[in-house]
Motif scaffolding. Structure first.
Motif, mmCIF file in Angstrom:
data_model
loop_
_atom_site.group_PDB
_atom_site.id
_atom_site.type_symbol
_atom_site.label_atom_id
_atom_site.label_comp_id
_atom_site.label_asym_id
_atom_site.label_seq_id
_atom_site.Cartn_x
_atom_site.Cartn_y
_atom_site.Cartn_z
ATOM 1 N N PRO A 112 9.081 26.250 -56.125
ATOM 2 C CA PRO A 112 7.969 27.150 -56.291
ATOM 3 C C PRO A 112 7.981 28.094 -55.245
ATOM 4 O O PRO A 112 8.331 27.983 -54.124
ATOM 5 C CB PRO A 112 6.957 26.083 -56.129
ATOM 6 C CG PRO A 112 7.419 24.836 -56.182
ATOM 7 C CD PRO A 112 8.665 24.861 -55.807
ATOM 8 N N ARG B 39 -2.118 26.417 -56.219
ATOM 9 C CA ARG B 39 -1.830 25.219 -55.393
ATOM 10 C C ARG B 39 -2.476 25.529 -54.148
ATOM 11 O O ARG B 39 -2.076 26.539 -53.365
ATOM 12 C CB ARG B 39 -0.345 25.036 -55.355
ATOM 13 C CG ARG B 39 0.112 23.988 -54.420
ATOM 14 C CD ARG B 39 1.405 24.073 -54.049
ATOM 15 N NE ARG B 39 2.461 23.505 -55.216
ATOM 16 C CZ ARG B 39 3.609 23.262 -54.928
ATOM 17 N NH1 ARG B 39 4.305 23.644 -53.784
ATOM 18 N NH2 ARG B 39 4.296 22.851 -55.876
ATOM 19 N N TRP C 268 1.075 30.457 -57.168
ATOM 20 C CA TRP C 268 2.645 30.343 -56.877
ATOM 21 C C TRP C 268 2.990 30.300 -57.987
ATOM 22 O O TRP C 268 2.660 30.297 -59.179
ATOM 23 C CB TRP C 268 2.575 28.762 -56.508
ATOM 24 C CG TRP C 268 2.252 28.426 -55.116
ATOM 25 C CD1 TRP C 268 1.019 28.480 -54.589
ATOM 26 C CD2 TRP C 268 2.945 28.288 -54.057
ATOM 27 N NE1 TRP C 268 0.985 28.218 -53.256
ATOM 28 C CE2 TRP C 268 2.226 27.799 -52.981
ATOM 29 C CE3 TRP C 268 4.621 27.778 -53.551
ATOM 30 C CZ2 TRP C 268 2.819 27.616 -51.840
ATOM 31 C CZ3 TRP C 268 4.773 27.507 -52.501
ATOM 32 C CH2 TRP C 268 4.122 27.567 -51.490
ATOM 33 N N PHE D 3 5.916 29.147 -60.615
ATOM 34 C CA PHE D 3 6.777 27.741 -60.713
ATOM 35 C C PHE D 3 7.889 27.972 -61.947
ATOM 36 O O PHE D 3 7.748 28.744 -62.643
ATOM 37 C CB PHE D 3 5.756 26.660 -61.302
ATOM 38 C CG PHE D 3 4.801 26.417 -60.133
ATOM 39 C CD1 PHE D 3 5.019 25.640 -59.179
ATOM 40 C CD2 PHE D 3 3.479 26.900 -60.414
ATOM 41 C CE1 PHE D 3 4.032 25.179 -58.222
ATOM 42 C CE2 PHE D 3 2.588 26.545 -59.687
ATOM 43 C CZ PHE D 3 2.790 25.784 -58.495
ATOM 44 N N ASN D 4 8.926 27.168 -61.785
ATOM 45 C CA ASN D 4 9.919 26.952 -62.772
ATOM 46 C C ASN D 4 10.887 28.506 -62.831
ATOM 47 O O ASN D 4 11.334 28.591 -63.887
ATOM 48 C CB ASN D 4 9.723 26.429 -63.927
ATOM 49 C CG ASN D 4 10.587 25.950 -64.924
ATOM 50 O OD1 ASN D 4 11.422 25.370 -64.238
ATOM 51 N ND2 ASN D 4 10.520 25.995 -65.894
#
Length: 164
Positions: free
Chosen positions: A88, A61, A66, A68-69
């Motif tokens: 994130p 990003r 990053w 995520f989740n």
């Protein structure tokens, strides 16, 4: 004389969360240790061992990597703080590492797989990130068979001297 510290059951170093399916579903080509940008209550929740990264993935990003989740629940130790448990989280890597990882993902079609979150010797939260290729079902069956054979072999060696 100072009073002894009260045991809280928190992890000061060692593994806080592990993605056990990560090494099974992917052939890990290379691993990298990355720092994670966290808030105070998130660190406390990690130290309590309550995080989950089984469904997490890493990606790009704005030229940065990053996570995520990943699920880090709110800390229940009396601190009132509201944060998104699935937000994130930025990973801290050197610029050359970021370029190498993102270049490999773009060219070779590999995936960034979070393998575990642990605390290093200095007490800092780190994420072990693997560069992995997806395994096919045949490869997974082979891995299961190999694991079972290693277990049986160890059992045979252990029981060799015993009379049944």
């Amino acid at each position: 004389m100072a009073a002894p510290k009260k045991k809280t059951g928190l992890i000061s170093h060692g593994i806080a969360s592990q993605n056990r399916k990560g090494r099974f579903n992917y052939t890990i080509l290379e691993t990298v240790e990355a720092g994670i940008v966290l808030k105070g209550p998130e660190v406390k929740s990690l130290r309590a061992g309550r995080a989950q990264i089984a469904e997490a993935y890493a990606g790009e990003r704005n030229g940065e990597v990053w996570l995520f989740n990943s699920y880090i629940p709110e800390y229940q130790g009396g601190v009132l703080s509201r944060f998104d448990s699935r937000a994130p989280r930025k990973l801290l890597l050197h610029k050359k590492q970021v370029e190498k990882l993102l270049g490999a993902v773009a060219r070779a079609g590999v995936t960034l797989v979070p393998l575990d979150i642990h605390f290093n010797d200095r007490g800092l939260a780190k994420l072990t990130l693997g560069l992995g290729e997806g395994r096919k079902t045949v490869d997974k069956r082979h891995a299961i068979a190999e694991r079972d054979w290693q277990r049986d072999k160890a059992r045979l060696i252990r029981n060799k001297g015993r009379d049944d």
